[in-house]
Design a protein around this motif. Structure first.
Motif, short mmCIF file in Angstrom:
data_model
loop_
_atom_site.label_atom_id
_atom_site.label_comp_id
_atom_site.label_asym_id
_atom_site.label_seq_id
_atom_site.Cartn_x
_atom_site.Cartn_y
_atom_site.Cartn_z
N ILE A 1 0.84 -1.18 0.00
CA ILE A 1 0.00 0.00 0.00
C ILE A 1 0.88 1.24 0.00
O ILE A 1 1.87 1.31 0.73
CB ILE A 1 -0.96 -0.01 1.22
CG1 ILE A 1 -1.96 1.12 1.13
CG2 ILE A 1 -0.20 0.02 2.54
CD1 ILE A 1 -3.14 0.96 2.10
N SER A 2 0.55 2.18 -0.84
CA SER A 2 1.30 3.44 -0.85
C SER A 2 0.86 4.27 0.33
O SER A 2 -0.34 4.30 0.67
CB SER A 2 1.08 4.19 -2.16
OG SER A 2 -0.26 4.63 -2.27
N TRP A 3 1.81 4.93 0.95
CA TRP A 3 1.50 5.57 2.22
C TRP A 3 0.63 6.80 2.07
O TRP A 3 -0.28 7.05 2.84
CB TRP A 3 2.79 5.92 2.95
CG TRP A 3 2.55 6.08 4.41
CD1 TRP A 3 2.60 7.23 5.13
CD2 TRP A 3 2.18 5.05 5.33
NE1 TRP A 3 2.29 6.98 6.44
CE2 TRP A 3 2.02 5.65 6.59
CE3 TRP A 3 1.94 3.68 5.21
CZ2 TRP A 3 1.66 4.93 7.72
CZ3 TRP A 3 1.59 2.96 6.33
CH2 TRP A 3 1.44 3.58 7.57
N SER A 4 0.89 7.61 1.06
CA SER A 4 0.15 8.87 0.93
C SER A 4 -1.23 8.67 0.32
O SER A 4 -2.22 9.14 0.86
CB SER A 4 0.95 9.85 0.08
OG SER A 4 1.19 9.31 -1.20
N ARG A 5 -1.31 7.96 -0.79
CA ARG A 5 -2.59 7.81 -1.49
C ARG A 5 -3.39 6.60 -1.05
O ARG A 5 -4.59 6.54 -1.26
CB ARG A 5 -2.36 7.73 -2.99
CG ARG A 5 -1.76 8.98 -3.58
CD ARG A 5 -1.67 8.87 -5.10
NE ARG A 5 -1.13 10.08 -5.71
CZ ARG A 5 -0.99 10.24 -7.02
NH1 ARG A 5 -1.35 9.28 -7.86
NH2 ARG A 5 -0.50 11.36 -7.49
N THR B 1 -7.04 -8.11 2.26
CA THR B 1 -7.19 -6.67 2.13
C THR B 1 -6.14 -5.97 2.98
O THR B 1 -6.03 -6.25 4.18
CB THR B 1 -8.58 -6.20 2.57
OG1 THR B 1 -9.58 -6.89 1.81
CG2 THR B 1 -8.74 -4.70 2.37
N ILE B 2 -5.39 -5.08 2.35
CA ILE B 2 -4.36 -4.34 3.07
C ILE B 2 -4.88 -2.94 3.36
O ILE B 2 -5.62 -2.35 2.55
CB ILE B 2 -3.05 -4.28 2.24
CG1 ILE B 2 -1.91 -3.71 3.07
CG2 ILE B 2 -3.25 -3.50 0.95
CD1 ILE B 2 -0.55 -3.83 2.38
N SER B 3 -4.53 -2.42 4.52
CA SER B 3 -4.94 -1.07 4.89
C SER B 3 -3.85 -0.46 5.76
O SER B 3 -2.98 -1.15 6.26
CB SER B 3 -6.27 -1.10 5.64
OG SER B 3 -6.15 -1.85 6.84
N ARG B 4 -3.92 0.85 5.91
CA ARG B 4 -2.94 1.53 6.75
C ARG B 4 -3.59 2.66 7.51
O ARG B 4 -4.58 3.24 7.07
CB ARG B 4 -1.73 2.02 5.92
CG ARG B 4 -2.06 2.92 4.73
CD ARG B 4 -2.16 4.34 5.04
NE ARG B 4 -2.23 5.24 3.93
CZ ARG B 4 -3.37 5.77 3.51
NH1 ARG B 4 -4.52 5.40 4.03
NH2 ARG B 4 -3.35 6.69 2.56
N ASP B 5 -3.01 2.98 8.65
CA ASP B 5 -3.45 4.10 9.47
C ASP B 5 -2.24 5.00 9.65
O ASP B 5 -1.32 4.67 10.39
CB ASP B 5 -3.97 3.61 10.81
CG ASP B 5 -4.41 4.76 11.71
OD1 ASP B 5 -4.84 4.48 12.84
OD2 ASP B 5 -4.33 5.93 11.28
N ARG B 6 -2.25 6.11 8.96
CA ARG B 6 -1.11 7.01 9.02
C ARG B 6 -1.34 8.17 9.97
O ARG B 6 -0.47 9.02 10.11
CB ARG B 6 -0.79 7.55 7.63
CG ARG B 6 -1.93 8.33 6.98
CD ARG B 6 -1.50 8.89 5.65
NE ARG B 6 -2.56 9.72 5.08
CZ ARG B 6 -2.38 10.49 4.02
NH1 ARG B 6 -1.22 10.51 3.41
NH2 ARG B 6 -3.37 11.22 3.56
N ASP B 7 -2.49 8.18 10.61
CA ASP B 7 -2.83 9.31 11.46
C ASP B 7 -2.55 9.05 12.94
O ASP B 7 -2.59 9.97 13.74
CB ASP B 7 -4.30 9.68 11.29
CG ASP B 7 -4.60 10.15 9.88
OD1 ASP B 7 -5.69 9.83 9.36
OD2 ASP B 7 -3.73 10.82 9.30
N SER B 8 -2.30 7.82 13.29
CA SER B 8 -2.02 7.52 14.68
C SER B 8 -0.58 7.92 15.01
O SER B 8 0.24 8.14 14.13
CB SER B 8 -2.24 6.03 14.96
OG SER B 8 -1.33 5.26 14.21
#
Length: 130
Positions: A54-58, A72-79
């Motif tokens: 997964i690309s970090w920004s988009r 399914t891959i997901s990311r949380d960049r706000d924590s």
């Protein structure tokens, strides 16, 4: 220095689900730009293979053909500590492997190429019984 830690592996039966998580931590706060994170897996005696990224920004995603429609891959960049998850459904015995998360701090990466990733976790074992 960035460290990655995976969690969520275990022993399940075919058809079950598991959710893997990868937490990134840095001793002195965020000093790197994250461009992509990915999951790879490896079975003893075989090369490490790409699972998903997964690309970090988009948040754009890439999957290996053998997991499309199941993982399914997901990311949380706000924590405070960035995390990435891999939801694995309808697991099959051939999904048995050690799963590693990885981070690319370079914008010039190829999602499915392990050499594009700069930081790796220790891995978490997933075992699927038939």
């Amino acid at each position: 220095q960035v460290q990655l830690a995976e969690s969520g592996g275990g022993l399940v039966q075919a058809g079950d689900s598991l959710k893997l998580s990868c937490a990134a931590s840095e001793r002195r706060g965020r000093s790197f730009s994250y461009y992509a994170m990915g999951w790879f897996r490896q079975v003893p005696g075989r090369e490490r293979e790409f699972v998903a990224a997964i690309s970090w920004s988009r948040g754009s995603t890439n999957y290996a053909d053998f997991v499309k429609g199941r993982f399914t891959i997901s990311r949380d960049r706000d924590s405070g500590n960035p995390t990435m998850d891999l939801q694995m459904n309808n697991l099959k015995p051939e999904d048995t492997a050690r799963y590693y998360c990885a981070l690319s701090v370079s914008r010039y990466y190829r999602a499915d190429d392990s050499h594009s990733y700069d930081v790796w976790g220790q891995g978490t074992q997933v075992t699927v019984s038939s």
